[in-house]
Design a protein around this motif. Structure first.
Motif, PDB file in Angstrom:
ATOM      1  N   LEU A 108      -7.691   5.273  -7.279  1.00 17.53           N
ATOM      2  CA  LEU A 108      -7.282   5.013  -5.903  1.00 17.53           C
ATOM      3  C   LEU A 108      -5.906   4.351  -5.879  1.00 17.53           C
ATOM      4  O   LEU A 108      -5.587   3.534  -6.752  1.00 17.53           O
ATOM      5  CB  LEU A 108      -8.289   4.088  -5.205  1.00 17.53           C
ATOM      6  N   GLU A 109      -5.122   4.703  -4.888  1.00 17.88           N
ATOM      7  CA  GLU A 109      -3.839   4.047  -4.645  1.00 17.88           C
ATOM      8  C   GLU A 109      -3.826   3.551  -3.209  1.00 17.88           C
ATOM      9  O   GLU A 109      -4.203   4.277  -2.283  1.00 17.88           O
ATOM     10  CB  GLU A 109      -2.679   5.011  -4.903  1.00 17.88           C
ATOM     11  N   PHE A 110      -3.415   2.295  -3.032  1.00 21.71           N
ATOM     12  CA  PHE A 110      -3.416   1.655  -1.716  1.00 21.71           C
ATOM     13  C   PHE A 110      -1.986   1.478  -1.225  1.00 21.71           C
ATOM     14  O   PHE A 110      -1.111   1.036  -1.975  1.00 21.71           O
ATOM     15  CB  PHE A 110      -4.105   0.289  -1.807  1.00 21.71           C
ATOM     16  N   MET A 111      -1.792   1.804   0.049  1.00 20.11           N
ATOM     17  CA  MET A 111      -0.480   1.696   0.679  1.00 20.11           C
ATOM     18  C   MET A 111      -0.616   1.002   2.026  1.00 20.11           C
ATOM     19  O   MET A 111      -1.619   1.199   2.722  1.00 20.11           O
ATOM     20  CB  MET A 111       0.120   3.097   0.884  1.00 20.11           C
ATOM     21  N   PRO A 112       0.367   0.197   2.416  1.00 18.22           N
ATOM     22  CA  PRO A 112       0.340  -0.385   3.765  1.00 18.22           C
ATOM     23  C   PRO A 112       0.289   0.739   4.799  1.00 18.22           C
ATOM     24  O   PRO A 112       0.770   1.854   4.549  1.00 18.22           O
ATOM     25  CB  PRO A 112       1.648  -1.171   3.847  1.00 18.22           C
ATOM     26  N   ASN A 117       1.923   1.623   7.428  1.00 19.66           N
ATOM     27  CA  ASN A 117       3.140   2.298   7.873  1.00 19.66           C
ATOM     28  C   ASN A 117       4.125   2.535   6.734  1.00 19.66           C
ATOM     29  O   ASN A 117       5.340   2.554   6.945  1.00 19.66           O
ATOM     30  CB  ASN A 117       3.810   1.488   8.984  1.00 19.66           C
ATOM     31  N   SER A 118       3.607   2.717   5.524  1.00 21.15           N
ATOM     32  CA  SER A 118       4.484   2.893   4.376  1.00 21.15           C
ATOM     33  C   SER A 118       3.823   3.813   3.358  1.00 21.15           C
ATOM     34  O   SER A 118       2.604   3.963   3.333  1.00 21.15           O
ATOM     35  CB  SER A 118       4.791   1.537   3.732  1.00 21.15           C
ATOM     36  N   THR A 119       4.638   4.435   2.508  1.00 19.64           N
ATOM     37  CA  THR A 119       4.130   5.266   1.430  1.00 19.64           C
ATOM     38  C   THR A 119       4.239   4.550   0.078  1.00 19.64           C
ATOM     39  O   THR A 119       3.910   5.130  -0.956  1.00 19.64           O
ATOM     40  CB  THR A 119       4.907   6.594   1.355  1.00 19.64           C
ATOM     41  N   ALA A 120       4.688   3.296   0.102  1.00 18.81           N
ATOM     42  CA  ALA A 120       4.831   2.521  -1.130  1.00 18.81           C
ATOM     43  C   ALA A 120       3.458   2.086  -1.641  1.00 18.81           C
ATOM     44  O   ALA A 120       2.668   1.505  -0.900  1.00 18.81           O
ATOM     45  CB  ALA A 120       5.714   1.303  -0.880  1.00 18.81           C
ATOM     46  N   VAL A 121       3.179   2.372  -2.890  1.00 18.83           N
ATOM     47  CA  VAL A 121       1.901   1.984  -3.492  1.00 18.83           C
ATOM     48  C   VAL A 121       1.969   0.516  -3.893  1.00 18.83           C
ATOM     49  O   VAL A 121       2.791   0.117  -4.718  1.00 18.83           O
ATOM     50  CB  VAL A 121       1.588   2.857  -4.726  1.00 18.83           C
ATOM     51  N   ILE A 122       1.083  -0.301  -3.300  1.00 19.65           N
ATOM     52  CA  ILE A 122       1.093  -1.738  -3.596  1.00 19.65           C
ATOM     53  C   ILE A 122      -0.084  -2.152  -4.482  1.00 19.65           C
ATOM     54  O   ILE A 122      -0.110  -3.268  -4.993  1.00 19.65           O
ATOM     55  CB  ILE A 122       1.085  -2.571  -2.299  1.00 19.65           C
ATOM     56  N   ALA A 123      -1.038  -1.249  -4.675  1.00 19.10           N
ATOM     57  CA  ALA A 123      -2.184  -1.565  -5.535  1.00 19.10           C
ATOM     58  C   ALA A 123      -2.827  -0.269  -6.008  1.00 19.10           C
ATOM     59  O   ALA A 123      -2.752   0.759  -5.324  1.00 19.10           O
ATOM     60  CB  ALA A 123      -3.204  -2.419  -4.799  1.00 19.10           C
ATOM     61  N   SER A 124      -3.437  -0.313  -7.182  1.00 17.04           N
ATOM     62  CA  SER A 124      -4.113   0.867  -7.717  1.00 17.04           C
ATOM     63  C   SER A 124      -5.426   0.446  -8.371  1.00 17.04           C
ATOM     64  O   SER A 124      -5.573  -0.686  -8.840  1.00 17.04           O
ATOM     65  CB  SER A 124      -3.227   1.593  -8.734  1.00 17.04           C
ATOM     66  N   LEU A 125      -6.376   1.366  -8.359  1.00 13.31           N
ATOM     67  CA  LEU A 125      -7.699   1.080  -8.913  1.00 13.31           C
ATOM     68  C   LEU A 125      -8.205   2.277  -9.698  1.00 13.31           C
ATOM     69  O   LEU A 125      -8.620   3.278  -9.113  1.00 13.31           O
ATOM     70  CB  LEU A 125      -8.688   0.737  -7.802  1.00 13.31           C
ATOM     71  N   PRO A 126      -8.181   2.204 -11.031  1.00 15.94           N
ATOM     72  CA  PRO A 126      -8.896   3.196 -11.827  1.00 15.94           C
ATOM     73  C   PRO A 126     -10.325   2.690 -12.048  1.00 15.94           C
ATOM     74  O   PRO A 126     -10.531   1.524 -12.378  1.00 15.94           O
ATOM     75  CB  PRO A 126      -8.106   3.232 -13.143  1.00 15.94           C
ATOM     76  N   ALA A 127     -11.313   3.539 -11.838  1.00 16.01           N
ATOM     77  CA  ALA A 127     -12.712   3.120 -11.990  1.00 16.01           C
ATOM     78  C   ALA A 127     -13.517   4.265 -12.572  1.00 16.01           C
ATOM     79  O   ALA A 127     -13.166   5.440 -12.420  1.00 16.01           O
ATOM     80  CB  ALA A 127     -13.294   2.683 -10.654  1.00 16.01           C
ATOM     81  N   ARG A 128     -14.617   3.887 -13.223  1.00 17.90           N
ATOM     82  CA  ARG A 128     -15.430   4.900 -13.883  1.00 17.90           C
ATOM     83  C   ARG A 128     -16.907   4.524 -13.797  1.00 17.90           C
ATOM     84  O   ARG A 128     -17.253   3.339 -13.800  1.00 17.90           O
ATOM     85  CB  ARG A 128     -15.022   5.027 -15.354  1.00 17.90           C
TER      86      ARG A 128
END
Length: 210
Positions: A178-182, A184-195
């Motif tokens: 998963l990639e999280f963005m604000p 109103n923005s396309t900038a990725v501010i957090a990511s989550l690899p999970a299994r």
């Protein structure tokens, strides 16, 4: 065929709770709404500071995902990713969830990869038991009067026997990124690899207990 597989994936994620574990990597301070209040029925906006957080992603249905974070000064944080409409999560492939749909101040872009293995096909005989109900009658006499009556009642009896069984094992491996963005923005501010991995025994055929 591809469309059928997509629908099958949506169905599979709808009928069972899928749990995945990973680590949320926050690059910039991230605003989220977490569960709060009595019985967690309300939400409260907080900021997740940059850092690494142990995360558990619970896909409860196509409309309800919960992200649980642990670590840092915030302690345990439950972030609902919930919608009145389907989130359209595939068995394999990409998806995108807008913040307004889940009432969160962030958008989510994700990829799901699912691998399913079947093995250990076995034909065998197993012990079993079954219950039947029998009508039984007995003569009951009253000593004082010498009068006797026949009293009948249903009795549950357990019978032991054998049954033929065919079964195999199924292992499902899922990887999610998963990639999280604000909003109103396309900038990725957090990511989550999970299994997550699930194993289960599948009964292909079984006879009645005899």
């Amino acid at each position: 065929m591809k469309k059928a597989m997509l629908l099958l994936g949506v169905l599979l994620l709808s009928v069972s709770c899928v749990e995945l574990n990973g680590s949320l990597q926050v690059r910039e301070a991230m605003s989220v709404k977490k569960k709060s209040g009595f019985l967690n029925l309300k939400t409260k906006t907080i900021k997740i500071e940059p850092g690494s957080y142990s995360a558990e992603l619970k896909v409860k249905s196509q409309k309800n995902i919960n992200l649980e974070l642990k670590g840092g000064s915030l302690g345990e944080v439950d972030i609902p990713i919930k919608s009145e409409d389907s989130l359209n999560l595939p068995l394999n492939g990409q998806f995108y969830i807008e913040g307004r749909k889940i009432e969160q101040p962030f958008n989510v872009s994700g990829t799901i990869t699912t691998n399913v293995d079947h093995w250990g096909y076995t034909d065998t005989t197993e012990k079993c038991e079954r219950q039947i109900t029998e009508r039984r009658c007995e003569k009951v006499c009253v000593k004082e009067t010498g009068k006797c009556d026949v009293v009948c009642k249903d009795v549950v009896i357990t019978l032991y026997g054998l049954k033929d069984v065919s079964y195999h094992y199924k292992r499902t491996d899922r990887e999610v990124r998963l990639e999280f963005m604000p909003e109103n923005s396309t900038a990725v501010i957090a990511s989550l690899p999970a299994r997550g991995t699930e194993s289960e025994k599948i009964i292909d055929r079984e006879t009645i207990c005899r």
